[in-house]
Design an enzyme around this catalytic site. Structure first.
Site, mmCIF file in Angstrom:
data_model
loop_
_atom_site.group_PDB
_atom_site.id
_atom_site.type_symbol
_atom_site.label_atom_id
_atom_site.label_comp_id
_atom_site.label_asym_id
_atom_site.label_seq_id
_atom_site.Cartn_x
_atom_site.Cartn_y
_atom_site.Cartn_z
ATOM 1 N N ASP A 80 0.816 -1.219 0.000
ATOM 2 C CA ASP A 80 0.000 0.000 0.000
ATOM 3 C C ASP A 80 0.850 1.269 0.000
ATOM 4 O OD1 ASP A 80 0.960 -0.468 2.562
ATOM 5 O OD2 ASP A 80 -0.994 -0.856 3.431
ATOM 6 N N ASN A 93 -7.603 -2.904 14.374
ATOM 7 C CA ASN A 93 -9.002 -3.168 14.002
ATOM 8 C C ASN A 93 -9.109 -4.346 13.031
ATOM 9 O OD1 ASN A 93 -8.003 -2.099 11.671
ATOM 10 N ND2 ASN A 93 -9.459 -0.408 11.498
ATOM 11 N N HIS A 141 -7.336 -4.786 10.268
ATOM 12 C CA HIS A 141 -7.075 -4.519 8.846
ATOM 13 C C HIS A 141 -5.803 -5.194 8.364
ATOM 14 C CE1 HIS A 141 -4.878 -0.487 9.855
ATOM 15 N NE2 HIS A 141 -3.977 -1.306 9.366
ATOM 16 N N GLU A 156 -9.594 -1.769 5.411
ATOM 17 C CA GLU A 156 -10.252 -1.500 6.679
ATOM 18 C C GLU A 156 -11.505 -2.366 6.793
ATOM 19 O OE1 GLU A 156 -8.721 0.183 8.769
ATOM 20 O OE2 GLU A 156 -8.049 2.153 8.099
HETATM 21 C C1 GLP Z 1 -0.573 0.152 8.571
HETATM 22 C C2 GLP Z 1 -0.235 -0.628 7.315
HETATM 23 C C3 GLP Z 1 -0.428 -2.112 7.500
HETATM 24 C C4 GLP Z 1 0.183 -2.558 8.808
HETATM 25 C C5 GLP Z 1 -0.528 -1.882 9.938
HETATM 26 C C6 GLP Z 1 0.023 -2.262 11.318
HETATM 27 O O1 GLP Z 1 -1.838 0.705 8.598
HETATM 28 N N1 GLP Z 1 -0.943 -0.179 6.177
HETATM 29 O O2 GLP Z 1 0.134 -2.798 6.401
HETATM 30 O O3 GLP Z 1 0.089 -3.943 8.937
HETATM 31 O O4 GLP Z 1 -0.432 -0.488 9.793
HETATM 32 O O5 GLP Z 1 1.106 -1.450 11.628
HETATM 33 P P1 GLP Z 1 2.122 -1.694 12.795
HETATM 34 O O6 GLP Z 1 2.958 -2.830 12.371
HETATM 35 O O7 GLP Z 1 2.897 -0.418 12.875
HETATM 36 O O8 GLP Z 1 1.331 -1.972 14.004
#
Ligand code: GLP
Length: 245
Positions: free
Chosen positions: A66, A135, A137, A142
């Protein structure tokens, strides 16, 4: 499959080991990559394996999940920049083998289609690395994202904007939209590894595993894939452990 390990360092070691083994088996591996805090130490391990001379990225192709809408790739908060800083700039990957969604294009639909075509043209993703949002995702899919969703532009949940604000100077600077591979796109990867560490992910992890697949918890759709490995530390696996007792 579940690999439950004491702490984040162990989780990262295990993940890097699996990724390195996949590259050794197939030097032209098509590797799907994630951003966020969770994979950073895995990337550090991969860099160290490269530096020790045993791991060669010269033929590896990558596709990141992304990118924020509106941020050019050189922007310090862009995911493209994150990857350069935390992995690409420190290994021998070829720049032309790095695939990324461009967040600052005029025609978003065309860009998403280009990405889908590029994935298909590469022969498909062999191994996709995922984190998970609090959440539930995956990438920026989302809650409410559909199982068959494809690469597209999405609005970020308030909770995601708040969670990701730590990477920005001010919460007002966090983009509200992103381009993301869809759940359908992700499920087409031949193999998936989901990493989660910390108790703040325990609920999302438990919902992904124990709830029936539904748009409420996007990661629950991973139950439909035949080759997913969850690598979890003690915090993230807390609610699974409780369930076992
Ligand atoms: C972001 C990314 C995801 C990632 C998520 C969790 O929103 N788009 O790909 O898995 O956050 O992030 P973190 O690893 O910092 O908790």
């Amino acid at each position: 499959m579940f690999i439950i390990i004491k702490d984040e360092a162990g989780m990262s070691r295990e993940a890097a080991k699996l990724i390195a083994a996949a590259i050794k088996r197939k030097p032209r591996l098509v590797l799907g990559l994630a951003t966020g805090s969770t994979p950073i130490r895995t990337y550090e391990r991969l860099i160290s394996l490269y530096k020790k001379g045993g791991l060669d990225f010269s033929q590896v192709l990558t596709f990141n999940l992304d990118e924020y809408v509106g941020l050019p790739e050189g922007h310090t908060q862009s995911y493209r920049h994150f990857m350069e800083k935390n992995l690409f700039g420190k290994i021998n990957i070829r720049q032309e083998n790095i695939n990324f969604l461009k967040g600052d294009v005029a025609d978003i639909e065309k860009e998403c289609l280009r990405y889908e075509k590029a994935i298909e043209g590469s022969g498909g993703i062999d191994l996709q690395i995922l984190g998970i949002g609090q959440n539930g995702h995956i990438a920026f899919n989302e809650p409410d994202s559909l199982e068959n969703s494809r690469t597209r532009a999405v609005n970020l949940d308030r909770s995601t904007i708040e969670a990701n604000a730590r990477f920005f100077t001010r919460i007002e600077d966090v983009p509200h939209r992103a381009l993301t591979m869809g759940i359908g796109t992700i499920l087409e990867a031949k193999e998936i590894i989901l990493l989660a560490s910390g108790a703040n992910k325990a609920q999302a992890v438990a919902d992904s595993i124990f709830s029936a697949p539904s748009t409420e918890t996007p990661a629950s759709f991973l139950q439909k894939h035949s080759k997913v490995t969850f690598i979890l530390d003690a915090g993230a696996s807390k609610m699974i452990e409780m369930k076992k007792v």
